[in-house]
Design an enzyme around this catalytic site. Structure first.
Site, mmCIF file in Angstrom:
data_model
loop_
_atom_site.group_PDB
_atom_site.id
_atom_site.type_symbol
_atom_site.label_atom_id
_atom_site.label_comp_id
_atom_site.label_asym_id
_atom_site.label_seq_id
_atom_site.Cartn_x
_atom_site.Cartn_y
_atom_site.Cartn_z
ATOM 1 N N GLN A 104 0.625 -1.250 0.060
ATOM 2 C CA GLN A 104 -0.117 -0.083 0.038
ATOM 3 C C GLN A 104 0.832 1.357 -0.026
ATOM 4 O OE1 GLN A 104 -2.535 1.399 3.420
ATOM 5 N NE2 GLN A 104 -4.087 1.305 2.187
ATOM 6 N N TYR A 183 -6.308 10.358 4.723
ATOM 7 C CA TYR A 183 -4.901 10.630 4.403
ATOM 8 C C TYR A 183 -5.016 11.231 3.111
ATOM 9 C CZ TYR A 183 -3.734 7.493 7.991
ATOM 10 O OH TYR A 183 -3.803 6.838 9.200
ATOM 11 N N ARG A 230 -7.762 1.928 -2.835
ATOM 12 C CA ARG A 230 -8.749 1.847 -1.444
ATOM 13 C C ARG A 230 -9.462 2.820 -1.171
ATOM 14 N NH1 ARG A 230 -7.593 -0.619 4.616
ATOM 15 N NH2 ARG A 230 -8.848 -2.325 4.303
ATOM 16 N N GLY A 322 -8.260 -7.301 8.639
ATOM 17 C CA GLY A 322 -7.147 -6.866 9.288
ATOM 18 C C GLY A 322 -6.983 -7.480 10.569
ATOM 19 N N ARG A 323 -7.625 -7.193 11.685
ATOM 20 C CA ARG A 323 -7.185 -7.772 13.063
ATOM 21 C C ARG A 323 -7.081 -9.257 13.016
ATOM 22 N NH1 ARG A 323 -11.425 -5.162 16.042
ATOM 23 N NH2 ARG A 323 -12.252 -5.289 14.216
#
Ligand SMILES: Cc1cc2nc3c(=O)[nH]c(=O)nc-3n(C[C@H](O)[C@H](O)[C@H](O)COP(=O)(O)O)c2cc1C
Length: 373
Positions: A104, A183, A230, A322-323
């Site tokens: 990424q 971002y 994304r 993710g987690r």
């Protein structure tokens, strides 16, 4: 490119362009702040990712395409030869363990601090991030970012393209452009962070311009099938307030739909959400959906399998977690067999060395892909 069929299960293979994926489970990008102060990936990162090589695809954590885009301390970068060399050990270890990786690319924009990057943050408009920024010295009040000039915008687009080239040279199968979660790219899309009066601000057609330019420059450099994007439609964390979510993503996806990109990756995807459904209908290529699993709380008992199946039924091609992958190096096997998951140790997400990083156990002894580090 994958096709959507009712029979497409989580454990069936898929393709992203020429890349073959043995299953449809993607490890979502996760910043772990274990790189060196110079942004060079460390050997322990090779060990961490190789442990997780059972994922259909790993999207490696946000890496910085230029110095000023660095968000936090100890996140990896990909703009200098030493970064490429460091990443090569990571991709090599993952390939040896049978895995595949994208990287990424993230520019932080206003989410950054001179104490982290050594430079004053830049953004579409001089509007400060409303939350404290983490620095090695503790949380600091965010500074008002400097507005990017037209020449700096051109340079930033070129920096993304060069970073993508570096990533491919480092052995990644492709890159994911980070247009989500507040971002820099997202700051251009959202009305509350973009007050520009030039060709990059104002109406939606202008606010999507920077994202489109970055994606196209990266695609021209490494080939569109190696590029993912994304997005996080409607995301309100990190000080974001898009205001015209449906219009933004309709315009953005409409513009990029014909470009032959590798994939679109939608954060916190909800099969009931109108924007998600419209994106699925209008995006002709592979769609990775990252389900909502109750952010901040424990992982669901089934590891997110039910949420994943719902999204596959709603037309998603691949599912990212993710987690689940963070705490379970063998997540694919656990989901396949219904084995219980290791709980996430929240306090060690962004700190610690091996602790809370490479020491999560696999079901049966040492994890596959363990390399010396
Ligand atoms: C420790 C941590 C770091 C993250 N870093 C990133 C990142 O670098 N880039 C990104 O796009 N998302 C990042 N995320 C968001 C995840 O990719 C994902 O969208 C989120 O964790 C929700 O999925 P989950 O419920 O399966 O964990 C991060 C999440 C966590 C927990």
């Amino acid at each position: 490119m994958t096709t959507n069929t009712e029979t497409a299960g989580l454990f069936q293979p898929a393709e992203i362009g020429p890349l073959h994926l043995p299953n449809r489970l993607v490890m979502a990008p996760m910043t772990r702040t274990r790189a060196g102060a110079d942004g060079v990936p460390r050997p322990i990162m090779a060990e961490y990712y190789a442990q997780r090589a059972g994922a259909g695809l790993i999207v490696a954590e946000a890496a910085t395409p230029n110095r000023v885009g660095q968000t936090y301390a100890n996140i990896p970068a990909v703009h200098a030869p030493e970064h490429v060399a460091g990443w090569r050990t990571v991709t090599g270890a993952v390939a040896e363990a049978g895995g595949r990786m994208f990287l990424q690319l993230q520019h932080g924009g206003r989410i950054g601090h001179p104490e982290n990057s050594g430079l004053h943050p830049v953004a579409p408009s001089p509007i400060a991030f409303p939350e404290p920024v983490h620095t090695p010295g503790g949380p600091r009040e965010a500074v008002v970012p400097r507005e990017l000039t037209a020449a700096e915008i051109r340079q930033t687009v070129a920096d993304f393209a060069a970073a993508a080239r570096n990533a491919v040279e480092a052995g990644f199968a492709g890159v994911e452009v980070h247009g989500a979660n507040g971002y820099l790219l997202h700051q251009f899309l959202a009305r509350n962070t973009n007050r520009r009066t030039d060709a990059y601000g104002g109406p939606v057609a202008n606010r999507i311009r920077f994202v489109v330019e970055v994606v196209r420059a990266v695609a021209a450099e490494i080939g569109p099938e190696r590029v993912g994007l994304r997005v996080s439609p409607g995301f309100t964390g990190q000080g974001m307030d898009e205001r015209d979510t449906a219009e933004i993503y309709r315009a953005l996806i409409g513009e990029l739909a014909g470009d032959g990109l590798g994939y679109l990756h939608v954060v916190f995807a909800d099969p009931e959400d109108a924007v998600f459904r419209e994106l699925r209908e209008t995006w002709p290529g592979t769609l990775i959906a990252n389900p909502v699993l109750g952010w901040g709380g424990p992982l669901p008992e089934d590891g997110g399998r039910a949420a994943a199946e719902r999204l596959l039924a709603a037309g998603a091609d691949l599912i990212s977690f993710g987690r689940g992958f963070l705490a379970n190096p063998d997540l694919v096997e656990r989901l396949r067999t219904g084995a219980p998951l290791n709980p996430v140790r929240d306090g060690l997400m962004y700190r610690g060395d091996a602790e809370g990083y490479t020491d999560y156990p696999a079901l049966n002894g040492p994890v596959a892909g363990l390399v010396a580090g």
